[in-house]
Design a protein around this motif. Structure first.
Motif, PDB file in Angstrom:
ATOM      1  N   GLN A 175      11.660  11.327   4.921  1.00 43.44           N
ATOM      2  CA  GLN A 175      11.055  11.958   5.280  1.00 43.44           C
ATOM      3  C   GLN A 175      10.837  13.319   5.871  1.00 43.44           C
ATOM      4  O   GLN A 175      10.488  14.727   5.066  1.00 43.44           O
ATOM      5  N   ALA A 203      13.042  15.302   3.362  1.00 46.12           N
ATOM      6  CA  ALA A 203      12.531  15.718   2.295  1.00 46.12           C
ATOM      7  C   ALA A 203      12.045  16.829   2.862  1.00 46.12           C
ATOM      8  O   ALA A 203      11.955  17.802   1.625  1.00 46.12           O
ATOM      9  N   TRP A 256      -2.501   4.716   1.500  1.00 44.98           N
ATOM     10  CA  TRP A 256      -1.086   4.364   0.887  1.00 44.98           C
ATOM     11  C   TRP A 256      -0.536   3.762   1.296  1.00 44.98           C
ATOM     12  O   TRP A 256       0.838   3.256   0.539  1.00 44.98           O
ATOM     13  N   GLN A 309      -0.452   0.023  -0.292  1.00 47.02           N
ATOM     14  CA  GLN A 309      -0.159  -0.386  -1.425  1.00 47.02           C
ATOM     15  C   GLN A 309       1.389  -0.101  -2.514  1.00 47.02           C
ATOM     16  O   GLN A 309       2.325   0.463  -1.569  1.00 47.02           O
ATOM     17  N   SER A 355       4.874  -0.646  -7.231  1.00 44.75           N
ATOM     18  CA  SER A 355       4.630  -1.957  -8.444  1.00 44.75           C
ATOM     19  C   SER A 355       6.338  -1.465  -9.124  1.00 44.75           C
ATOM     20  O   SER A 355       6.707  -0.450  -9.025  1.00 44.75           O
ATOM     21  N   ALA A 370       6.387  -2.725 -11.835  1.00 46.41           N
ATOM     22  CA  ALA A 370       6.130  -2.907 -13.676  1.00 46.41           C
ATOM     23  C   ALA A 370       6.643  -1.259 -14.336  1.00 46.41           C
ATOM     24  O   ALA A 370       6.933  -0.317 -13.402  1.00 46.41           O
ATOM     25  N   PHE A 376      15.908  12.817  -3.889  1.00 46.68           N
ATOM     26  CA  PHE A 376      17.436  11.328  -2.422  1.00 46.68           C
ATOM     27  C   PHE A 376      17.475  10.066  -3.270  1.00 46.68           C
ATOM     28  O   PHE A 376      16.390   9.720  -4.721  1.00 46.68           O
ATOM     29  N   ASN A 407      12.094   9.386  -1.284  1.00 46.65           N
ATOM     30  CA  ASN A 407      11.264  10.256  -0.141  1.00 46.65           C
ATOM     31  C   ASN A 407       9.480  10.786  -0.609  1.00 46.65           C
ATOM     32  O   ASN A 407      10.058  12.489   0.195  1.00 46.65           O
ATOM     33  N   LEU A 408       9.731  10.285  -1.677  1.00 44.69           N
ATOM     34  CA  LEU A 408       7.789  11.448  -1.596  1.00 44.69           C
ATOM     35  C   LEU A 408       7.265  11.244  -0.246  1.00 44.69           C
ATOM     36  O   LEU A 408       7.200  10.212   0.320  1.00 44.69           O
ATOM     37  N   PHE A 409       6.192  11.398  -0.082  1.00 41.46           N
ATOM     38  CA  PHE A 409       5.060  11.500   1.117  1.00 41.46           C
ATOM     39  C   PHE A 409       3.988  10.729   1.029  1.00 41.46           C
ATOM     40  O   PHE A 409       2.995  10.514   0.003  1.00 41.46           O
ATOM     41  N   PRO A 410       3.773   9.304   1.591  1.00 34.72           N
ATOM     42  CA  PRO A 410       3.526   7.881   0.732  1.00 34.72           C
ATOM     43  C   PRO A 410       1.730   8.690   1.035  1.00 34.72           C
ATOM     44  O   PRO A 410       1.134   8.153   0.501  1.00 34.72           O
ATOM     45  N   TYR A 458      -1.311   7.898  -5.470  1.00 37.18           N
ATOM     46  CA  TYR A 458      -0.743   8.030  -4.774  1.00 37.18           C
ATOM     47  C   TYR A 458       0.868   7.238  -4.471  1.00 37.18           C
ATOM     48  O   TYR A 458       0.740   6.919  -5.905  1.00 37.18           O
ATOM     49  N   GLY A 485       2.832   5.132  -3.220  1.00 36.81           N
ATOM     50  CA  GLY A 485       2.687   3.810  -3.403  1.00 36.81           C
ATOM     51  C   GLY A 485       1.888   3.071  -5.023  1.00 36.81           C
ATOM     52  O   GLY A 485       2.864   2.107  -5.394  1.00 36.81           O
ATOM     53  N   GLN A 486       1.564   3.294  -5.536  1.00 36.72           N
ATOM     54  CA  GLN A 486       0.671   3.029  -6.718  1.00 36.72           C
ATOM     55  C   GLN A 486       1.620   3.495  -8.187  1.00 36.72           C
ATOM     56  O   GLN A 486       1.069   2.938  -9.225  1.00 36.72           O
ATOM     57  N   LEU A 487       2.673   4.354  -7.912  1.00 33.17           N
ATOM     58  CA  LEU A 487       3.112   4.046  -9.398  1.00 33.17           C
ATOM     59  C   LEU A 487       4.894   3.364  -8.954  1.00 33.17           C
ATOM     60  O   LEU A 487       5.557   2.615  -8.425  1.00 33.17           O
ATOM     61  N   SER A 488       5.195   3.246 -10.112  1.00 36.05           N
ATOM     62  CA  SER A 488       6.967   2.862 -10.306  1.00 36.05           C
ATOM     63  C   SER A 488       7.744   3.277  -9.135  1.00 36.05           C
ATOM     64  O   SER A 488       7.627   4.396 -10.123  1.00 36.05           O
ATOM     65  N   GLN A 493       7.777   7.689  -9.369  1.00 35.86           N
ATOM     66  CA  GLN A 493       8.127   8.215  -7.967  1.00 35.86           C
ATOM     67  C   GLN A 493       9.301   9.254  -8.301  1.00 35.86           C
ATOM     68  O   GLN A 493       9.129  10.225  -7.738  1.00 35.86           O
ATOM     69  N   ARG A 551       8.545  17.684  -8.037  1.00 33.48           N
ATOM     70  CA  ARG A 551       8.144  18.209  -6.990  1.00 33.48           C
ATOM     71  C   ARG A 551       9.625  19.429  -6.418  1.00 33.48           C
ATOM     72  O   ARG A 551       9.490  20.726  -6.060  1.00 33.48           O
ATOM     73  N   MET A 584      14.118   1.153 -15.753  1.00 35.69           N
ATOM     74  CA  MET A 584      13.826   2.532 -14.902  1.00 35.69           C
ATOM     75  C   MET A 584      14.984   4.149 -15.092  1.00 35.69           C
ATOM     76  O   MET A 584      14.397   4.887 -14.752  1.00 35.69           O
TER      77      MET A 584
END
Lengths: 377, 246
Positions: free
Chosen positions: A267, A270, A369, A372, A375, A377, B87, B91-94, B137, B139-142, B146, B153, B175
């Motif tokens: 974090q 980044a 956040w 979650q 996923s 998928a 990276f 290292n996205l900001f969750p 957010y 966390g909702q992405l594969s 991400q 970004r 992926m």
């Protein structure tokens, strides 16, 4: 719309279907949850018989046989077989407001209600905007005007006469409120790259955590006046608030540090790689995540400060428990101290339970956040 | 070669007593695509992390777009604005939405007005084909999505160089392609790229030059055709035998 062919194809592959139904009904539920095994049955029977033993007597003592009127003779006649809530009825104003002049009790009442209202408003994340600072400044000013008086035709009341619930609320909120920025600063300093700053923060934290609050309160009351510069406008109450703040900041620092350490190093990297400066990185990336992580431990220390404020009685301040002791100074009602403590305990319990529920709600809301799972998928 | 944009000259670095980079000399030209490969622990990630000073080197000089990296914080800040990084762990900001992840540095580093930052962010998200996820957010992405957000970004800052530190290593196999495709499009647009990866297919089709590292040294560098067909060092042949499908 499923075509017959599509539907057939689905079932051949064993498409999604509903989970098997659990046997419903109260009996099935009890079988699963209360009597699943010999131990489970034993625990259930034990718990129920313990309740059967304790509950009727408790209900009889607290409710059925209790005296509710402030009638001393009736209470004596009970001979402790029932609760004498008359004691609370007689003394509740003294317990709630301490030595604040009787005729002016509306002032601490309104002041406290204002603070509670402001707390309720600031509880919602949607209210976390700049105007909230203005709201709190206004509420704090109103609180002090109402309590202190001397303006707007209000008779002056010295802070040594403040007491009871308003004092408990003031000490807790002022102490914890001011200790948050201090604690965050200390935590950041302790992880800083500058060795002197790091050592200073560490020394402060270890020193303060090594001393009991009661000592700090004595020092604030008896030593601060000797070492603080002459003419510092800090009365006994101000010194106590300062002491609680400085004390609490050390614990807050460690709470925040725990959150900071839980964040992955990526974090920081980044944020740095995007060109964010140190302060921007902390403010926009690190702290928002770290502070959400520490909500449970933060509430934990808020609750313990709320209780710890009762220690101020040792330096002649009468918070909620101190004011109760004042009330028990009355020889006539002294024997009914249990009822008094139950009353005060209930106030603490209601506040703490509310706070605890709130923190669960907040954690769930802010941590959306965090829960979650990525996923696959 | 075109005008150099990254220059390593006699760079040495240690982690404690461990000599992680040894006498590194490397020049990357403007618009060049470099793939850095080598066994794990060979120092390739450390090498590219020195370019934006996530790691400090102890000897030698590193010059990025005319700015020498020194203790001076301003030189570091200048270089970081020019260099984007992606990276392995995204290292996205969750705690921020996809859109907020991309606009954060636009608002607070470049200090763009809100509307402009958002427009630029959306443009970059479209570029990596993920514009429809802006309000979600991370966390909702594969994983693949991400990583593409992470690329957007970095790109939104309009860097002159992009660094990729094993961008596909943490991804599920199905992926990997979507991320490599995004990188390929970027390469076709003329971006200078330094990529640490084990994806030899990507190296073969995209790289101008492959740099092979082992034990902190650059053992050899060559255009991919030459590198894969006629590796000069035993160590390189060894490595290629292990990573290339037979």
């Amino acid at each position: 719309m499923p075509t017959p062919a599509g539907a057939a194809g689905h079932s051949e592959l064993g498409g999604p279907r509903l989970p098997p139904e659990r046997p419903g009904g109260a009996w099935a539920w009890a079988r699963r949850n209360l009597f699943a095994s010999a131990w489970s049955t034993l625990a259930t029977v034990g718990a129920v018989s313990a309740a059967a033993l304790v509950l009727p007597a408790t209900v009889r003592w607290t409710l059925l046989d209790a005296v509710w009127r402030p009638d001393y003779q009736a209470c004596r006649a009970l001979d402790y077989r029932g609760a004498c809530w008359g004691m609370v009825a007689e003394k509740h104003r003294l317990i709630l407001f301490g030595r604040f002049p009787n005729a002016e009790h509306w002032r601490p009442l309104v002041a406290t209600l204002l603070v509670v209202l402001a707390l309720l408003v600031s509880g919602h994340p949607r209210a976390w905007r700049r105007w909230l600072l203005g709201l709190w400044a206004t509420v704090a000013a109103a609180f002090f005007v109402l309590m202190r008086g001397g303006v707007l035709g209000l008779s002056p009341v010295g802070s040594e006469q403040w007491g009871g619930f308003p004092l408990t609320v003031l000490l807790t909120l002022a102490g914890v409120g001011a200790s948050i920025p201090l604690g965050v600063g200390l935590a950041l300093a302790r992880r800083s790259g500058l060795p002197l700053l790091r050592a200073g923060a560490r020394l402060y934290i270890e020193l303060v955590r090594g001393v009991p609050l009661i000592t700090v309160l004595f020092v604030a009351t008896f030593v601060f006046p000797l070492v603080l510069p002459q003419g510092m406008p800090l009365d006994a109450l101000g010194r106590i608030v300062l002491a609680i703040t400085l004390f609490q900041a050390a614990y807050m620092a460690e709470v925040v540090r725990g959150g900071l350490q839980a964040l992955p190093r990526g974090q920081l990297e980044a944020a740095e790689s995007l060109g964010l400066g140190w302060w921007q990185t902390q403010r926009k990336v690190i702290l928002p995540q770290a502070l959400v992580l520490v909500i449970p431990s933060f509430v934990n220390s808020l609750l313990s400060t709320f209780m710890d404020t009762s220690l101020v009685t040792v330096v002649s301040m009468y918070d909620l428990t101190g004011a109760l002791r004042l009330a028990l100074g009355d020889a006539q009602w002294r024997n009914f101290f249990i009822e008094g403590y139950l009353f005060v305990g209930t106030i603490y319990l209601v506040c703490c339970f509310g706070l605890s529920r709130y923190s669960h709600w907040l954690e769930a809301r802010l941590g959306r956040w965090a829960r979650q799972e990525p996923s696959r998928a | 070669m075109s005008e150099p944009i990254i220059t390593f000259r006699g760079v040495n670095k240690w982690f404690g007593k461990f000599h992680v980079l040894r006498d590194i000399d490397l020049v990357v030209g403007k618009g060049e695509r470099i793939v850095v490969c080598g066994p794990s622990g060979s120092g390739k990630s450390t090498l590219i992390r020195c370019v934006n000073r996530l790691e400090e080197h102890q000897e030698g000089t590193i010059v990025v777009d005319g700015v020498e990296l020194t203790e001076d914080l301003r030189s570091v800040e200048t270089v970081r604005r020019e260099v984007g990084m992606v990276f392995q762990q995204f290292n996205l900001f969750p705690h921020l939405t996809v859109l907020e992840n991309v606009t954060l540095a636009l608002l607070h580093v470049l200090e763009l007005p809100h509307a402009e930052a958002e427009a630029r962010a959306r443009q970059q998200l479209e570029r990596v084909h993920i514009g429809d996820q802006a309000r979600k957010y991370p966390g909702q992405l594969s994983g693949g999505q991400q990583q593409r957000v992470a690329i957007a970004r970095a790109l939104a800052m309009q860097p002159r160089v992009m660094l990729f530190d094993e961008p596909t290593s943490a991804l599920d196999p199905e992926m990997v392609k979507e991320v490599l495709d995004a990188m390929l499009e970027l390469a076709q647009g003329g971006m200078t790229m330094v990529v640490v990866t084990h994806e030899m297919g990507f190296a073969r089709s995209v790289a101008d030059r492959v740099v092979f590292m082992d034990q902190g040294r650059i053992l050899e560098q060559a255009p991919p055709a030459e590198f894969f067909a006629t590796p000069r060092q035993d160590r390189t042949r060894d490595f290629l035998a292990k990573v290339l499908p037979r």
